[in-house]
Design a protein around this motif. Structure first.
Motif, PDB file in Angstrom:
ATOM      1  N   ARG A 129       0.789  -1.238   0.000  1.00 56.72           N
ATOM      2  CA  ARG A 129       0.000   0.000   0.000  1.00 56.72           C
ATOM      3  C   ARG A 129       0.821   1.288   0.000  1.00 56.72           C
ATOM      4  NH1 ARG A 129      -4.763  -1.278  -1.692  1.00 56.72           N
ATOM      5  NH2 ARG A 129      -5.791   0.377  -0.586  1.00 56.72           N
ATOM      6  N   ASP A 130       2.063   1.253   0.469  1.00 64.36           N
ATOM      7  CA  ASP A 130       2.886   2.465   0.554  1.00 64.36           C
ATOM      8  C   ASP A 130       3.736   2.695  -0.695  1.00 64.36           C
ATOM      9  OD1 ASP A 130       1.953   3.076   3.116  1.00 64.36           O
ATOM     10  OD2 ASP A 130       3.438   1.750   4.043  1.00 64.36           O
ATOM     11  N   ARG A 131       3.673   1.811  -1.621  1.00 69.29           N
ATOM     12  CA  ARG A 131       4.471   1.899  -2.840  1.00 69.29           C
ATOM     13  C   ARG A 131       3.878   2.925  -3.805  1.00 69.29           C
ATOM     14  NH1 ARG A 131       6.444  -3.244  -6.418  1.00 69.29           N
ATOM     15  NH2 ARG A 131       7.306  -2.024  -8.111  1.00 69.29           N
ATOM     16  N   SER A 132       4.715   3.523  -4.631  1.00 66.79           N
ATOM     17  CA  SER A 132       4.253   4.440  -5.679  1.00 66.79           C
ATOM     18  C   SER A 132       3.358   3.669  -6.649  1.00 66.79           C
ATOM     19  CB  SER A 132       5.457   4.993  -6.444  1.00 66.79           C
ATOM     20  OG  SER A 132       5.047   5.570  -7.660  1.00 66.79           O
ATOM     21  N   CYS A 133       2.378   4.344  -7.174  1.00 68.30           N
ATOM     22  CA  CYS A 133       1.468   3.662  -8.105  1.00 68.30           C
ATOM     23  C   CYS A 133       1.940   3.772  -9.555  1.00 68.30           C
ATOM     24  CB  CYS A 133       0.034   4.150  -7.940  1.00 68.30           C
ATOM     25  SG  CYS A 133      -0.237   5.841  -8.443  1.00 68.30           S
ATOM     26  N   SER A 134       3.163   4.187  -9.789  1.00 70.71           N
ATOM     27  CA  SER A 134       3.661   4.313 -11.158  1.00 70.71           C
ATOM     28  C   SER A 134       3.666   2.970 -11.883  1.00 70.71           C
ATOM     29  CB  SER A 134       5.055   4.945 -11.178  1.00 70.71           C
ATOM     30  OG  SER A 134       5.977   4.119 -10.500  1.00 70.71           O
ATOM     31  N   ALA A 135       3.963   1.888 -11.189  1.00 69.10           N
ATOM     32  CA  ALA A 135       3.940   0.568 -11.819  1.00 69.10           C
ATOM     33  C   ALA A 135       2.516   0.168 -12.196  1.00 69.10           C
ATOM     34  CB  ALA A 135       4.559  -0.481 -10.896  1.00 69.10           C
ATOM     35  N   VAL A 136       1.549   0.535 -11.350  1.00 71.64           N
ATOM     36  CA  VAL A 136       0.138   0.279 -11.650  1.00 71.64           C
ATOM     37  C   VAL A 136      -0.255   1.063 -12.898  1.00 71.64           C
ATOM     38  CG1 VAL A 136      -2.233   0.541 -10.818  1.00 71.64           C
ATOM     39  CG2 VAL A 136      -0.431  -0.189  -9.243  1.00 71.64           C
ATOM     40  N   ASP A 137       0.154   2.339 -12.944  1.00 67.64           N
ATOM     41  CA  ASP A 137      -0.138   3.178 -14.104  1.00 67.64           C
ATOM     42  C   ASP A 137       0.429   2.566 -15.378  1.00 67.64           C
ATOM     43  OD1 ASP A 137      -1.397   5.016 -12.470  1.00 67.64           O
ATOM     44  OD2 ASP A 137       0.262   6.441 -12.468  1.00 67.64           O
ATOM     45  N   GLU A 138       1.647   2.044 -15.306  1.00 71.99           N
ATOM     46  CA  GLU A 138       2.281   1.471 -16.496  1.00 71.99           C
ATOM     47  C   GLU A 138       1.523   0.235 -16.977  1.00 71.99           C
ATOM     48  OE1 GLU A 138       4.150   1.252 -19.775  1.00 71.99           O
ATOM     49  OE2 GLU A 138       4.408   2.954 -18.429  1.00 71.99           O
ATOM     50  N   ILE A 139       1.063  -0.601 -16.057  1.00 71.47           N
ATOM     51  CA  ILE A 139       0.271  -1.778 -16.438  1.00 71.47           C
ATOM     52  C   ILE A 139      -1.014  -1.329 -17.122  1.00 71.47           C
ATOM     53  CG2 ILE A 139      -1.071  -3.731 -15.545  1.00 71.47           C
ATOM     54  CD1 ILE A 139       1.128  -3.967 -13.341  1.00 71.47           C
ATOM     55  N   ALA A 140      -1.672  -0.338 -16.558  1.00 72.81           N
ATOM     56  CA  ALA A 140      -2.920   0.164 -17.151  1.00 72.81           C
ATOM     57  C   ALA A 140      -2.664   0.796 -18.515  1.00 72.81           C
ATOM     58  CB  ALA A 140      -3.580   1.167 -16.213  1.00 72.81           C
ATOM     59  N   LYS A 141      -1.572   1.526 -18.654  1.00 71.50           N
ATOM     60  CA  LYS A 141      -1.247   2.150 -19.942  1.00 71.50           C
ATOM     61  C   LYS A 141      -0.940   1.099 -21.006  1.00 71.50           C
ATOM     62  CE  LYS A 141       0.437   6.512 -18.047  1.00 71.50           C
ATOM     63  NZ  LYS A 141       1.643   7.318 -17.742  1.00 71.50           N
TER      64      LYS A 141
END
Length: 141
Positions: A78-90
């Motif tokens: 939960r404390d991690r940056s969501c940039s990796a999530v954004d990249e998966i979605a992109k």
């Protein structure tokens, strides 16, 4: 029985998932193995319901199982940056955009075939002709 505990059938109904699919998600590691009752039945809790709902929504949006696995791993930190999530979605959006282009091309080809059809007899049907192998002489069977 504890009202927060569910059977596999109840979990499946609550999420609109088939029982076989719940078992598949367990086997593939997307859904944690449930505890077992004294009678050796699977026993699911609210965390299973929430995780399975997440998986179902992601599948409805077309995410692959590998993408969902990565999203779940990221959501557990939960404390991690969501940039990796954004990249998966992109990346998934790029895949969807490629599919849209392919489907638009497919639609144009179908439109072309339909527009060429004179609605006569099957022997003269341009749609059947378009779908038949080049060496077919009339009948495709």
């Amino acid at each position: 029985m504890n009202p927060n505990i569910m059977t596999i059938g109840h979990l499946a109904r609550e999420t609109g998932t088939k029982v076989e699919t719940v078992r598949f998600y367990e086997k593939s590691g997307l859904l944690p193995k449930p505890t077992r009752t004294e009678g050796n039945y699977r026993s699911y809790d609210r965390a299973h319901l929430n995780r399975l709902s997440f998986i179902r929504r992601a599948r409805d949006l077309g995410f692959s199982l590998d993408q969902i696995r990565a999203l779940l791993a990221l959501s557990d930190d939960r404390d991690r940056s969501c940039s990796a999530v954004d990249e998966i979605a992109k990346e998934h959006r790029r895949e969807v955009e490629r599919k849209i282009v392919d489907l638009q091309s497919l639609k144009k080809e179908l439109d072309r075939m339909i527009d060429q059809c004179g609605c006569g007899v099957v022997a003269d049907c341009r749609i059947i002709e378009s779908l038949s192998p080049p060496d077919a002489s009339g009948s495709i069977l």
